[in-house]
Design an enzyme around this catalytic site. Structure first.
Site, PDB file in Angstrom:
ATOM      1  N   VAL A  60      27.757  55.959  42.568  1.00 20.95           N
ATOM      2  CA  VAL A  60      27.329  57.135  43.311  1.00 20.95           C
ATOM      3  C   VAL A  60      26.293  57.970  42.563  1.00 20.95           C
ATOM      4  O   VAL A  60      25.599  58.775  43.176  1.00 20.95           O
ATOM      5  CB  VAL A  60      28.563  58.002  43.678  1.00 20.95           C
ATOM      6  CG1 VAL A  60      29.082  58.765  42.457  1.00 20.95           C
ATOM      7  CG2 VAL A  60      28.256  58.955  44.823  1.00 20.95           C
ATOM      8  N   TYR A  61      26.161  57.787  41.257  1.00 19.66           N
ATOM      9  CA  TYR A  61      25.187  58.579  40.501  1.00 19.66           C
ATOM     10  C   TYR A  61      23.768  58.269  41.001  1.00 19.66           C
ATOM     11  O   TYR A  61      23.282  57.141  40.875  1.00 19.66           O
ATOM     12  CB  TYR A  61      25.264  58.277  39.001  1.00 19.66           C
ATOM     13  CG  TYR A  61      26.547  58.685  38.311  1.00 19.66           C
ATOM     14  CD1 TYR A  61      27.490  59.511  38.930  1.00 19.66           C
ATOM     15  CD2 TYR A  61      26.827  58.242  37.025  1.00 19.66           C
ATOM     16  CE1 TYR A  61      28.659  59.880  38.290  1.00 19.66           C
ATOM     17  CE2 TYR A  61      27.991  58.623  36.363  1.00 19.66           C
ATOM     18  CZ  TYR A  61      28.906  59.427  37.009  1.00 19.66           C
ATOM     19  OH  TYR A  61      30.068  59.778  36.362  1.00 19.66           O
ATOM     20  N   SER A  62      23.148  59.289  41.571  1.00 23.97           N
ATOM     21  CA  SER A  62      21.792  59.153  42.123  1.00 23.97           C
ATOM     22  C   SER A  62      21.686  57.975  43.084  1.00 23.97           C
ATOM     23  O   SER A  62      20.687  57.244  43.105  1.00 23.97           O
ATOM     24  CB  SER A  62      20.751  59.032  41.008  1.00 23.97           C
ATOM     25  OG  SER A  62      20.627  60.252  40.312  1.00 23.97           O
ATOM     26  N   ASP A  63      22.745  57.788  43.892  1.00 25.54           N
ATOM     27  CA  ASP A  63      22.756  56.752  44.935  1.00 25.54           C
ATOM     28  C   ASP A  63      22.435  55.362  44.383  1.00 25.54           C
ATOM     29  O   ASP A  63      21.694  54.580  44.999  1.00 25.54           O
ATOM     30  CB  ASP A  63      21.764  57.099  46.054  1.00 25.54           C
ATOM     31  CG  ASP A  63      22.099  58.415  46.739  1.00 25.54           C
ATOM     32  OD1 ASP A  63      23.298  58.684  46.920  1.00 25.54           O
ATOM     33  OD2 ASP A  63      21.166  59.166  47.074  1.00 25.54           O
ATOM     34  N   LYS A  87      32.077  52.826  38.297  1.00 23.79           N
ATOM     35  CA  LYS A  87      33.129  53.352  39.169  1.00 23.79           C
ATOM     36  C   LYS A  87      32.734  53.180  40.636  1.00 23.79           C
ATOM     37  O   LYS A  87      31.546  53.029  40.955  1.00 23.79           O
ATOM     38  CB  LYS A  87      33.361  54.849  38.917  1.00 23.79           C
ATOM     39  CG  LYS A  87      33.391  55.257  37.463  1.00 23.79           C
ATOM     40  CD  LYS A  87      33.536  56.777  37.321  1.00 23.79           C
ATOM     41  CE  LYS A  87      33.136  57.246  35.948  1.00 23.79           C
ATOM     42  NZ  LYS A  87      31.674  57.228  35.737  1.00 23.79           N
TER      43      LYS A  87
END
Length: 349
Positions: A60-63, A87
């Protein structure tokens, strides 16, 4: 750099882990950092040269951009020396099955992360947050399948409550499935709530602890003081985690951090990280930053050993009160407390 076993596993990880939330700069994560590919290459080299052997990221970090940049930056260089943790759980699209911990979502996101990271296997795959709609049996079975298929090596959880973890471990033991070896949690000298349930559970069940945001989004760096904060800080820029419920207590803690740091000739950030590294159950602290200077400063915490007097000052200004049933156990059961109990109650005896 010291290396500690990750829970009951045979995996040794460095006491500091490289965090990558600042890498990518897409969407809401732009408020955290916009580190690009070339900067990432330099930061990885700095961390590996210092002895770090684990890099932590998330889909999810920066898509997904964080994973992509990390994968490209690593390239194959020193690949055998680097462990990768990532994750899954949060939304990676608009559809109803593009979030959560279902078998569908976990398997798909694991395969997507492998491609972005340019690797055949993820060393530590962590469920990023609780999913109360998916049966834990399904989640554990999906993770177990991914291990058996050689796509991941170890599994962990993040941001789970104590009963969530115990229920998951019970399912794993009962059904002879893979067991969580670690939990990734928010834990700082200001936010010590993990000591009520999560730390004792870790000690009792043999998990490792990875700590995220050890400086509370920069609030414990020493740059923030009572009635003054730098305008560029991410907490000021609209990033609202962690919540601060008692501003007075926060600044009292920061004052002691700064006082200890000045006397030792180090930064308050190093003192805050060093304090965490000496807490029961903590395996590794995840450090991040937007610049080489921030990483160099945080890395120095691995060599900082606090004195008993310094630890007492820091403990005394930050200690949380005992909640029920712990105050009752202190009063009535102190003659028969085990090591996990004493990690919390022992501070109050």
């Amino acid at each position: 750099m010291e290396y500690r076993s990750l829970g009951r596993s045979g995996l040794k990880i460095s006491t500091l882990t490289m965090g990558t939330m600042t890498i990518g700069g897409k969407g809401k994560f732009a408020a955290v950092g916009t580190v690009g590919l070339e900067e990432t290459r330099r930061l990885i080299d700095i961390c590996l040269d210092a002895g770090i052997n684990l890099i932590d990221t998330a889909n999810v970090y920066s898509d997904g951009a964080s994973e992509e940049i990390v994968g490209e930056a690593l390239g194959g260089k020193r690949k055998n020396d680097v462990l990768i943790a990532t994750k899954a759980r949060f939304a990676m699209g608009e559809g109803p099955n593009n979030r959560g911990l279902s078998r569908y979502h976990l398997v798909r996101e694991c395969e997507a992360s492998l491609k972005r990271l340019r690797t055949d296997v993820i060393d530590l795959y962590q469920v990023h947050e609780w999913d109360g709609e998916t049966p834990l049996e399904e989640t554990i079975d999906a993770l177990d399948m991914l291990v058996r298929h050689g796509k991941i090596r170890y599994i962990g959880c993040s941001n789970y409550a104590g009963w969530h973890i115990m229920k998951a471990l019970g399912i794993s033991d009962r059904e002879h499935k893979q067991r969580f070896v670690s939990q990734q949690i928010h834990y700082t000298i200001e936010a010590r709530e993990a000591e009520y349930e999560l730390v004792p559970l870790t000690l009792d069940q043999g998990l490792g602890i990875l700590v995220w945001s050890p400086l509370a989004g920069g609030l414990l760096s020493g740059k923030h003081r009572r009635n003054q904060s730098p305008e560029t800080a991410r907490f000021v820029a609209g990033w609202t985690e962690p919540p601060i419920r008692d501003q007075g207590r926060l600044w009292n803690i920061v004052e002691v951090l700064v006082s200890v740091a000045k006397a030792r000739g180090v930064s308050a950030a190093q003192v805050a990280i060093a304090w965490l590294l000496e807490r029961p159950g903590v395996t590794s602290v995840i450090i991040g930053g937007r610049s080489e200077a921030q990483f160099h400063d945080n890395l120095a915490a691995a060599e900082l050993k606090l004195t008993a007097e310094e630890r007492k000052r820091l403990d005394d200004v930050s200690r949380l009160p005992l909640l029920y049933p712990y105050w009752h156990q202190r009063n009535s059961a102190s003659d028969r407390l085990g090591p996990a109990d004493l990690s919390l109650i022992g501070q109050h005896l």
